[in-house]
Design a protein around this motif. Structure first.
Motif, PDB file in Angstrom:
ATOM      1  N   TYR A   1      37.559  43.653  36.318  1.00  0.00           N
ATOM      2  CA  TYR A   1      36.380  44.360  36.826  1.00  0.00           C
ATOM      3  C   TYR A   1      35.313  43.400  37.340  1.00  0.00           C
ATOM      4  O   TYR A   1      34.564  43.748  38.261  1.00  0.00           O
TER       5      TYR A   1
ATOM      6  N   SER B   1      31.479  49.098  36.587  1.00  0.00           N
ATOM      7  CA  SER B   1      31.695  48.862  35.156  1.00  0.00           C
ATOM      8  C   SER B   1      31.009  47.588  34.667  1.00  0.00           C
ATOM      9  O   SER B   1      30.419  47.565  33.576  1.00  0.00           O
TER      10      SER B   1
ATOM     11  N   GLN C   1      32.685  47.787  42.072  1.00  0.00           N
ATOM     12  CA  GLN C   1      32.875  48.674  40.933  1.00  0.00           C
ATOM     13  C   GLN C   1      31.648  48.564  40.030  1.00  0.00           C
ATOM     14  O   GLN C   1      31.013  47.519  39.941  1.00  0.00           O
TER      15      GLN C   1
END
Length: 324
Positions: free
Chosen positions: A185, A193, A191
């Motif tokens: 990630y 996260s 993204q």
């Protein structure tokens, strides 16, 4: 100062802050590692594209739909100062054809989810590009998440150091850097996260500071409580679905260390949460045209956004609150 004296002072510095210096060095290494997908000049140094008579950086091709959409809207916000994108097919087939992870609100393409990372990254890049060439947009955009991914283990270290010895805290930070899911990630620049966990650990460190520190000045103490509430609010803002357990964890932490604060502190903590709440509503208005608008709920018959209490096809006809 002679050479021996300088050597002695450097040695003392390493003896006192050796762990922290090692962590900073490792953070730089892992930042470079997490950037591995985008260090290729074929990705970040493509020929510029012409748009409305202006030469803009080329579009990066992301291999995940959510990432591609987040990048597209971050770019639109940072370079075009707009939160939605016109869609030509809307006049032919209203609200029927649009890319995955997007929806159509008021005849404009809007992101379904993750408006928080789009707004924060887009706003940050807009500010940075006031001082740097616009040609740097792509390299700056792909560097934010790997940078936060490299910093987050240091936040974990400082938090754990309050409860365990330095060796355990340092080892925990190293394990997070090399943890496969974290590595994955942290190398996905669009993204959310990594940003979520960065803000969560930032919140925990701030909570620990306000509960364990004896501030000499009331203004500094209350300012820290506002900042702590803001950090926690932004954590939930990035991933509202985590509201229940994040709020419970923060409440449990405050209850456990309740001797370190008083009721007046909670007022300023609440002020920080309200600031984050205001950012949440501003973001929703910007992307969906309503404070409680969302892309997860099917738009209305007249093309306006659904609201978070409305029924969602993806949730079996239930409202978003029903899954919390």
């Amino acid at each position: 100062m002679d050479f021996k004296e300088a050597s002695r002072k450097i040695k003392q510095l390493f003896q006192k802050y050796g762990g922290e210096i090692r962590l900073v060095f490792l953070a730089l290494i892992f930042f470079w590692i997490y950037l591995f997908l985008y260090r290729n000049p074929l990705v970040t140094e493509l020929a510029p594209v012409g748009q409305n008579g202006v030469q803009l950086p080329a579009y990066i091709v992301a291999n995940q739909p959510d990432e591609a959409v987040n990048y597209w809207f971050i770019r639109a916000l940072a370079l075009g100062k707009r939160a939605s994108i016109p869609i030509e097919l809307q006049t032919l087939v209203p609200q029927k054809i649009h890319p995955r992870s997007t929806t159509i609100i008021n005849d404009m393409l809007a992101p379904i989810g993750f408006p928080g990372i789009i707004f924060l990254y887009g706003s940050l890049l807009s500010l940075i590009l006031l001082f740097l060439p616009i040609a740097w947009f792509n390299i700056l955009a792909v560097s934010i998440t790997p940078f936060l991914g490299a910093l987050t283990p240091i936040l974990l270290y400082f938090f754990l150091r309050r409860f365990f010895d330095k060796k355990i805290a340092e080892t925990s930070a190293l394990l997070l850097w090399i943890q496969p899911a974290w590595w994955y990630y942290a190398s996905r620049p669009f993204q959310h996260s990594t940003l979520f966990l960065f803000l969560l650990l930032l919140s925990l460190n701030a909570l620990a500071r306000v509960c364990f520190t004896q501030f000499e000045r009331a203004f500094v103490r209350l300012s820290w409580w506002i900042v702590t509430g803001l950090f926690l609010g932004l954590t939930i803002y990035i991933r509202p679905v985590e509201l229940v357990w994040v709020s419970f964890a923060a409440g449990l932490f405050l209850f456990w260390f309740r001797k370190g604060w008083n009721k007046k502190d909670l007022v300023f903590f609440g002020m920080g949460l309200l600031i984050a709440g205001a950012i949440f509503f501003i973001t929703n208005i910007l992307f969906y045209g309503a404070a409680f608008g969302t892309g997860y709920v099917q738009p209305t018959a007249i093309g306006t956004s659904g609201i978070i209490t409305g029924a969602s096809v993806g949730l079996g006809g239930r409202g978003l609150f029903s899954v919390l």
